[in-house]
Design an enzyme around this catalytic site. Structure first.
Site: not given
Length: 289
Positions: A102-104, A106, A126
């Site tokens: 997720h985010s970082l 990812a 995500l």
């Protein structure tokens, strides 16, 4: 909602302890979960509710949650997280894993999978895909700005919250708002109580700009090596899509979807259920194949 049964453990990397939350079936498909900036492994608690059949292994990235901070004066570079993920995979004795980021997280997943595509069977990303970059021509000014801010870091201190509830309300109403339940999961792992109140466990150095970042051509080289199936799920009310649109065509086997959700879509009940359904369907298909 009660938390699903979870095993907490740690392992050592170069003398530092990194913390892990693990849920689900120990014999299930191993999925390494990587959280976002200033979150922690507990951000995958809701998904764990829906995925009891898999082995969900969520790492507290260095400086987050219950993991040790990096040594004072050592910057937090995203590629050091890649080294820690490799250490986790090796510690577990796993040849291949599914990556969930997720985010970082990812961005860390993309760098890991680009460097070691033979170790990754599938990716689920995500609301993020790549790390933040510095255009090459702007690096000198960006470096100078980051070094000036870093020099002032020693004079800063964390303001304690008077109560857990005060910290909870702050997290609920932050730039990336989450529900009370989600905030509780994150803060139970992300806060500590001391004599003058409650403070974040996360390293204050994480709030500083990076001295060096990869540039776009370097990031693109990693993206082109994502030869495994990649499921990218973006949030309609997030802010990340514009950062990655130019690289979507570079992923050989990309499946792209958007959900009516905010940045922490995996902590919202209905989007989390849909994400878990997608994960279950794809991992089951992999096993059948």
């Amino acid at each position: 909602m009660l938390s699903p049964s979870c095993k907490n453990w740690q392992f050592a990397v170069h003398g530092r302890q990194l913390a892990v939350m693990e849920w689900g079936n120990p014999e299930g498909v191993p999925v390494i979960a990587l959280h976002g900036w200033l979150d922690n492994a507990a951000s995958f608690t809701l998904l764990a509710h829906h995925l009891p059949q898999i082995r969900l292994i969520a790492l507290d990235l260095a400086g987050h949650g219950l993991s040790d901070h990096r040594p004072a004066g050592q910057p937090y570079y995203i590629w050091d997280n890649v080294a820690d993920v490799l250490a986790l995979v090796e510690h577990l004795g796993l040849e291949r894993v599914v990556l969930l980021g997720h985010s970082l997280g990812a961005g860390v997943a993309t760098l890991f999978a680009g460097a070691f595509p033979e170790r990754v069977s599938r990716m689920i990303l995500l609301d993020g895909m790549i790390p933040l970059d510095y255009p090459a021509e702007q690096l000198p000014e960006s470096m100078a700005r980051a070094l000036r801010r870093g020099a002032r870091l020693g004079r800063r201190s964390l303001r304690p919250y008077a109560s857990f509830e005060e910290a909870l309300q702050t997290r609920i109403n932050s730039r990336w708002p989450v529900s009370r339940q989600a905030a509780t999961w994150l803060l139970e792992r992300g806060l500590k109580q001391q004599a003058d109140g409650w403070v974040w466990r996360s390293d204050i150095a994480l709030t500083q700009p990076s001295i060096v970042r990869l540039c776009e051509p370097q990031i693109a080289a990693f993206v082109r090596r994502l030869t495994m199936p990649v499921k990218l799920i973006m949030a309609e009310r997030g802010e990340e899509l514009s950062l990655i649109e130019s690289m979507l065509h570079m992923v050989p086997s990309l499946e792209f979807d958007m959900l009516p959700a905010t940045h922490h879509l995996h902590l919202e009940p209905e989007p989390a259920r849909q994400i878990a359904d997608w994960i279950s369907q794809r991992l089951l298909a992999d096993q059948d194949g």
